[in-house]
Design a protein around this motif. Structure first.
Motif, PDB file in Angstrom:
ATOM      1  N   ASP A  68     -63.332  49.716 -45.407  1.00  0.00           N
ATOM      2  CA  ASP A  68     -62.333  50.725 -45.060  1.00  0.00           C
ATOM      3  C   ASP A  68     -61.258  50.054 -44.209  1.00  0.00           C
ATOM      4  OD1 ASP A  68     -60.828  52.871 -44.217  1.00  0.00           O
ATOM      5  OD2 ASP A  68     -62.364  53.644 -42.853  1.00  0.00           O
ATOM      6  N   ALA A  69     -60.164  49.676 -44.860  1.00  0.00           N
ATOM      7  CA  ALA A  69     -59.043  49.046 -44.152  1.00  0.00           C
ATOM      8  C   ALA A  69     -57.831  49.971 -44.166  1.00  0.00           C
ATOM      9  CB  ALA A  69     -58.697  47.706 -44.797  1.00  0.00           C
ATOM     10  N   THR A  70     -58.101  51.282 -44.162  1.00  0.00           N
ATOM     11  CA  THR A  70     -57.022  52.260 -44.140  1.00  0.00           C
ATOM     12  C   THR A  70     -56.350  52.276 -42.767  1.00  0.00           C
ATOM     13  OG1 THR A  70     -58.611  53.996 -43.541  1.00  0.00           O
ATOM     14  CG2 THR A  70     -58.109  53.717 -45.885  1.00  0.00           C
ATOM     15  N   HIS A  71     -55.258  53.018 -42.675  1.00  0.00           N
ATOM     16  CA  HIS A  71     -54.555  53.177 -41.402  1.00  0.00           C
ATOM     17  C   HIS A  71     -55.503  53.794 -40.376  1.00  0.00           C
ATOM     18  CE1 HIS A  71     -51.626  54.758 -38.492  1.00  0.00           C
ATOM     19  NE2 HIS A  71     -50.796  53.866 -38.976  1.00  0.00           N
ATOM     20  N   PRO A  72     -55.419  53.384 -39.109  1.00  0.00           N
ATOM     21  CA  PRO A  72     -56.324  53.932 -38.092  1.00  0.00           C
ATOM     22  C   PRO A  72     -56.314  55.452 -38.005  1.00  0.00           C
ATOM     23  CG  PRO A  72     -55.173  52.021 -37.226  1.00  0.00           C
ATOM     24  CD  PRO A  72     -54.543  52.318 -38.560  1.00  0.00           C
ATOM     25  N   PHE A  73     -55.265  56.102 -38.520  1.00  0.00           N
ATOM     26  CA  PHE A  73     -55.182  57.561 -38.457  1.00  0.00           C
ATOM     27  C   PHE A  73     -55.541  58.238 -39.785  1.00  0.00           C
ATOM     28  CE2 PHE A  73     -53.080  56.405 -34.614  1.00  0.00           C
ATOM     29  CZ  PHE A  73     -53.249  57.486 -33.758  1.00  0.00           C
TER      30      PHE A  73
END
Length: 245
Positions: A68-73
């Motif tokens: 999971d390398a999505t945006h922290p938000f």
């Protein structure tokens, strides 16, 4: 070995480059940016259809691990990834760049949400530099202040009545951010704690100018999910066979 990387962040692209071509990599982008910067390796664009759809995709494509390398938000996607990985019985790693840390001279106002950020603007000034992205502007729709909204793509309504939109994509320079604050006579900056160097110069420029910064805190990652702070650490986790932090 097949690794699914979720997200189109700078870290996601760096991780794909670190693993490819020795590891089969599929990067999944949400499709919210009209012209995304594409990583190396295989790419898919669009949603999975929730937890069940993601778990089914992982099984169908014989994925060995999910990162999971999505945006922290991207809170919803992170929790969906945790549930889907558990359902499909594959290891999951969350790649999260470190958050920003206030320095001497900063005038930060930490808040827990965009709604809280909108309320925190009262009394801080009339001209707001809003850098929280094109999603969620409805939280500021009833604010009386003037807003400079910076985003990669044009935002959707509703948004504040007094708004100027600046379409731009990082990384940004300190000189450029200094000029922007001065040229638009900015009184207050609103940002999410995204972390990373690409958009941090605005914090330095605000510190120099004595401008208060309303900072939206990050949401938590799902409990029990292993984390890595850099693409290098995430790549090492893959090469060790998904063992260790």
């Amino acid at each position: 070995m097949h690794v699914l990387i979720l997200g189109g962040t700078t870290e996601a692209r760096a991780l794909a480059a670190a693993l490819h071509p020795g590891v089969r990599v599929t990067s999944s982008l949400a499709g919210r940016v009209a012209e995304p910067r594409l990583p190396v390796g295989e790419v898919r664009i669009g949603g999975f259809g929730g937890v069940a759809g993601l778990a089914a995709w992982v099984r169908e494509h014989h994925v060995d691990a999910v990162i999971d390398a999505t945006h922290p938000f991207a809170e919803t996607m992170s929790f969906n990834a945790a549930r889907a990985a558990a359902t499909a019985h594959v290891p999951l790693l969350a790649l999260r760049r470190p958050g920003w840390v206030p320095e001497a001279g900063d005038q930060w106002r930490p808040v827990g949400s965009l709604d809280e950020a909108a309320r925190a603007l009262t009394g801080l000034g009339d001209r707001v530099f809003l850098t929280t992205g094109r999603m969620g502007l409805a939280a500021f729709a009833d604010c009386p202040q003037w807003f400079l909204v910076r985003s990669v793509d044009a935002p959707d309504a509703p948004m504040p009545a007094r708004t100027e939109v600046l379409l731009d994509r990082g990384p940004f320079t300190l000189d450029g951010e200094r000029d922007l604050l001065r040229r638009h006579r900015i009184d207050v900056l609103v940002t999410k704690d995204s972390g990373g160097a690409a958009t941090s110069p605005k914090l330095h420029a605000a510190r120099e100018a004595g401008i208060p910064v309303v900072v939206v805190r990050r949401p938590p990652i799902p409990e029990g999910v292993r984390t890595a702070a850099s693409p290098e650490a995430a790549a090492a986790w893959v090469r060790r066979g998904f063992v260790g932090s």
